[in-house]
Design a protein around this motif. Structure first.
Motif, PDB file in Angstrom:
ATOM      1  N   ASP A  12       0.829  -1.198   0.000  1.00  0.00           N
ATOM      2  CA  ASP A  12       0.000   0.000   0.000  1.00  0.00           C
ATOM      3  C   ASP A  12       0.866   1.253   0.000  1.00  0.00           C
ATOM      4  OD1 ASP A  12      -2.674  -1.060  -0.029  1.00  0.00           O
ATOM      5  OD2 ASP A  12      -2.243  -1.821   1.972  1.00  0.00           O
ATOM      6  N   ARG A  13       1.956   1.251   0.772  1.00  0.00           N
ATOM      7  CA  ARG A  13       2.865   2.401   0.770  1.00  0.00           C
ATOM      8  C   ARG A  13       3.485   2.575  -0.614  1.00  0.00           C
ATOM      9  NH1 ARG A  13       4.024   0.397   5.915  1.00  0.00           N
ATOM     10  NH2 ARG A  13       5.929  -0.608   5.217  1.00  0.00           N
ATOM     11  N   ILE A  16       0.816   4.076  -2.810  1.00  0.00           N
ATOM     12  CA  ILE A  16       0.640   5.492  -2.504  1.00  0.00           C
ATOM     13  C   ILE A  16       1.789   6.288  -3.116  1.00  0.00           C
ATOM     14  CG2 ILE A  16       0.643   7.205  -0.635  1.00  0.00           C
ATOM     15  CD1 ILE A  16      -0.871   5.051   1.050  1.00  0.00           C
ATOM     16  N   ALA A 111      -5.171   6.674  -4.107  1.00  0.00           N
ATOM     17  CA  ALA A 111      -4.277   6.772  -2.951  1.00  0.00           C
ATOM     18  C   ALA A 111      -5.067   6.691  -1.647  1.00  0.00           C
ATOM     19  CB  ALA A 111      -3.476   8.072  -3.010  1.00  0.00           C
ATOM     20  N   HIS A 114      -5.785   3.061  -0.983  1.00  0.00           N
ATOM     21  CA  HIS A 114      -4.612   2.368  -0.442  1.00  0.00           C
ATOM     22  C   HIS A 114      -4.345   2.776   1.007  1.00  0.00           C
ATOM     23  CE1 HIS A 114      -3.217   0.071  -3.844  1.00  0.00           C
ATOM     24  NE2 HIS A 114      -3.383   1.110  -4.641  1.00  0.00           N
ATOM     25  N   ASP A 115      -4.571   4.033   1.339  1.00  0.00           N
ATOM     26  CA  ASP A 115      -4.372   4.465   2.727  1.00  0.00           C
ATOM     27  C   ASP A 115      -5.400   3.808   3.640  1.00  0.00           C
ATOM     28  OD1 ASP A 115      -2.953   6.081   4.686  1.00  0.00           O
ATOM     29  OD2 ASP A 115      -4.809   7.257   4.806  1.00  0.00           O
ATOM     30  N   ARG A 118      -4.259   0.273   4.159  1.00  0.00           N
ATOM     31  CA  ARG A 118      -3.130   0.216   5.089  1.00  0.00           C
ATOM     32  C   ARG A 118      -3.611   0.383   6.531  1.00  0.00           C
ATOM     33  NH1 ARG A 118      -0.209   3.769   7.697  1.00  0.00           N
ATOM     34  NH2 ARG A 118      -1.313   5.512   6.783  1.00  0.00           N
ATOM     35  N   ARG A 119      -4.512   1.310   6.744  1.00  0.00           N
ATOM     36  CA  ARG A 119      -5.022   1.549   8.106  1.00  0.00           C
ATOM     37  C   ARG A 119      -5.865   0.373   8.610  1.00  0.00           C
ATOM     38  NH1 ARG A 119      -5.321   7.353   9.627  1.00  0.00           N
ATOM     39  NH2 ARG A 119      -4.169   8.483   8.020  1.00  0.00           N
TER      40      ARG A 119
END
Length: 122
Positions: A12-13, A16, A111, A114-115, A118-119
């Protein structure tokens, strides 16, 4: 090893970061088109945009799909998919300010997906 890397949110990073590079590319292309029309022709080539979209779709499928399997939340994948759809739709527009706006909007939505992914994995 891949599962550990994916679990840590590295994909994910990376996605992003790729979205950020796309933003920089779009903004730089717009500036270069305004300043150096001949040099900017290479940056606004349809091939670059098509390859970028293919990379975004592939990375999105892996990272967001993995997230659905691991944490079970569909929202990050749905948001990311909407961003990819907006990006793909922007490719159908003629090269203009409107195409850039739609592309930047789609990249931002992707993005965000994806954030969220990730969270949700934390």
């Amino acid at each position: 090893m891949f599962a550990e890397t994916a679990r840590g949110g590295a994909l994910d990073r990376l996605a992003i970061g790729l979205s950020g590079l796309c933003l920089v590319h779009c903004l730089a292309s717009a500036v270069l088109v305004a300043v150096l029309a001949s040099a900017a022709g290479l940056l606004v080539s349809p091939v670059i945009h098509e390859v970028g979209l293919v990379l975004a779709i592939a990375l999105g499928l892996v990272a967001l799909g993995r997230g659905v399997v691991e944490h079970g939340y569909m929202m990050p994948a749905a948001v990311g998919g909407m961003g990819l759809g907006v990006m793909a739709g922007a490719l159908t527009l003629p090269h203009s300010g409107l195409e850039i706006v739609y592309t930047l909007f789609g990249v931002t939505i992707l993005a965000l997906g994806h954030d969220l992914n990730r969270r949700a994995a934390i």
